[in-house]
Enzyme design. Structure first.
Site, mmCIF file in Angstrom:
data_model
loop_
_atom_site.group_PDB
_atom_site.id
_atom_site.type_symbol
_atom_site.label_atom_id
_atom_site.label_comp_id
_atom_site.label_asym_id
_atom_site.label_seq_id
_atom_site.Cartn_x
_atom_site.Cartn_y
_atom_site.Cartn_z
ATOM 1 N N ASP A 84 1.963 1.610 9.461
ATOM 2 C CA ASP A 84 0.727 0.939 9.888
ATOM 3 C C ASP A 84 0.697 0.839 11.417
ATOM 4 O O ASP A 84 1.665 0.369 12.017
ATOM 5 C CB ASP A 84 0.719 -0.462 9.254
ATOM 6 N N HIS A 85 -0.360 1.268 12.033
ATOM 7 C CA HIS A 85 -0.501 1.218 13.502
ATOM 8 C C HIS A 85 0.693 1.831 14.219
ATOM 9 O O HIS A 85 1.322 1.197 15.075
ATOM 10 C CB HIS A 85 -0.718 -0.222 13.989
ATOM 11 N N GLY A 178 -6.069 -10.813 11.006
ATOM 12 C CA GLY A 178 -5.832 -12.259 10.908
ATOM 13 C C GLY A 178 -7.113 -12.976 10.494
ATOM 14 O O GLY A 178 -8.058 -12.363 10.002
ATOM 15 N N GLY A 209 -8.462 -6.930 6.357
ATOM 16 C CA GLY A 209 -9.108 -7.277 5.079
ATOM 17 C C GLY A 209 -9.071 -8.764 4.748
ATOM 18 O O GLY A 209 -9.837 -9.233 3.908
HETATM 19 P P1 13P Z 1 -5.065 -8.746 7.966
HETATM 20 O O1 13P Z 1 -3.754 -9.304 8.431
HETATM 21 O O2 13P Z 1 -6.207 -9.363 8.658
HETATM 22 O O3 13P Z 1 -5.189 -8.835 6.474
HETATM 23 O O4 13P Z 1 -5.104 -7.204 8.401
HETATM 24 C C1 13P Z 1 -4.163 -6.311 7.895
HETATM 25 C C2 13P Z 1 -4.272 -4.975 8.542
HETATM 26 O O5 13P Z 1 -5.319 -4.515 8.894
HETATM 27 C C3 13P Z 1 -3.037 -4.197 8.705
HETATM 28 O O6 13P Z 1 -3.262 -3.033 9.413
#
Ligand code: 13P
Length: 287
Positions: A84-85, A178, A209
């Site tokens: 992720d990222h 968040g 999300g």
């Molecule tokens: P949230 O922490 O807002 O649910 O976002 C998760 C996210 O986008 C991980 O890449």
């Protein structure tokens, strides 16, 4: 066996539902998410941030843990293990370690550099059958110390990056990692619609999300979102359940808390959150 996220997301886009990416932080979270996906017969994506990868003792440890669980728990639904990222360097580390999917977050580079690096990583990932997500337009909020503003992506830039051969595309549409502030303006469906018109069949990804109202999630799916990332909501559920356990004074005489029982309550809370999301996203029964 881990699978690339491409096929599951192409199917989701065509079938008008979304697959959840749930971020993992430890053994308990991973097990809870995998068990829920299996129980609901849903495909699933396990997200690993660079910080979480470091915490869990490196990417090879994560790959070993997830592959071990798939075998020991008899998981048969499609599971993708996704960075992720990811930074440029960490994308390569995960390709080497055995991840089945990566995200290259080049949104902070000027568009030319984002394009050049993305192109190179597309070739490296695809050579190993690994799917790749790219990002255009920073997603707001803080994630692993990186602060973004929550901007809306330029649809033309989205098309340019989509055309590089990435498998799915995260585009900022006013979403934030968040909790959303009280004065949040909501998702920009106008931007999302313009992006989907230019990118065609490309599955679109909605980050942040947590806390997006159900009606907005459904509308985003109807406009081409096929992957939705959730992290904070699992974290909040886990924290609330473990805090409750401790406050209930369930410690053992002179032995502290039984860590397995404490974490079992946290895991149950994650399972409930994941189930609710899979039902909302429409991925139940789609494995
Ligand atoms: P949230 O922490 O807002 O649910 O976002 C998760 C996210 O986008 C991980 O890449």
């Amino acid at each position: 066996m881990l699978v690339s996220a491409k096929e599951m997301l192409d199917k989701a886009k065509a079938g008008h539902y979304a697959v959840g990416q749930f971020n993992i932080n430890n053994l308990e979270w991973t097990k809870a998410i995998l068990q829920t996906a299996q129980e609901l017969n849903s495909p699933v994506i396990l997200g690993v941030s660079e910080g979480a990868g470091k915490y869990m003792c490196g990417y090879t440890t994560v790959v070993g843990m997830v592959n071990g669980m798939i075998k020991e728990l008899g998981i048969t639904v499609p599971v993708a293990l996704h960075l992720d990222h990811g930074s440029y360097d960490h994308c390569y580390k995960c390709i080497e370690a055995g991840f089945s999917s990566i995200m290259f977050d080049g949104s902070h580079y000027p568009i030319e550099e984002n394009v050049a690096k993305t192109k190179e990583l597309v070739a490296a990932a695809h050579a190993k059958g690994i799917s790749i997500e790219a990002e255009v337009g920073a997603i707001g909020g803080e994630e692993d110390g990186v602060i973004g503003k929550g901007e809306c992506a330029d649809p033309q830039e989205c098309k340019a990056v989509a055309d590089l051969g990435v498998d799915f595309l995260a585009a900022g549409i006013g979403n934030i990692h968040g909790k959303y502030p009280a004065n949040w303006e909501g998702l920009s469906f106008e931007t999302l619609d313009a992006i989907q018109q230019l990118t065609g069949d490309m599955p679109l990804v909605l980050h942040g999300g947590t806390g997006i109202p159900a009606d907005m999630i459904k509308k985003a799916i109807s406009l081409g979102v096929a992957k939705i990332n959730v992290n904070t909501e699992c974290q909040l559920a886990f924290a609330a359940a473990t805090r409750k356990y401790i406050e209930a004074g369930k410690d053992l005489e002179g032995k502290g808390f039984d860590p397995r029982k404490l974490l079992a309550d946290g895991s149950a809370a994650i399972k409930a959150t994941v189930k609710e999301k899979m039902e909302l996203f429409g991925s139940v029964g789609k494995a």
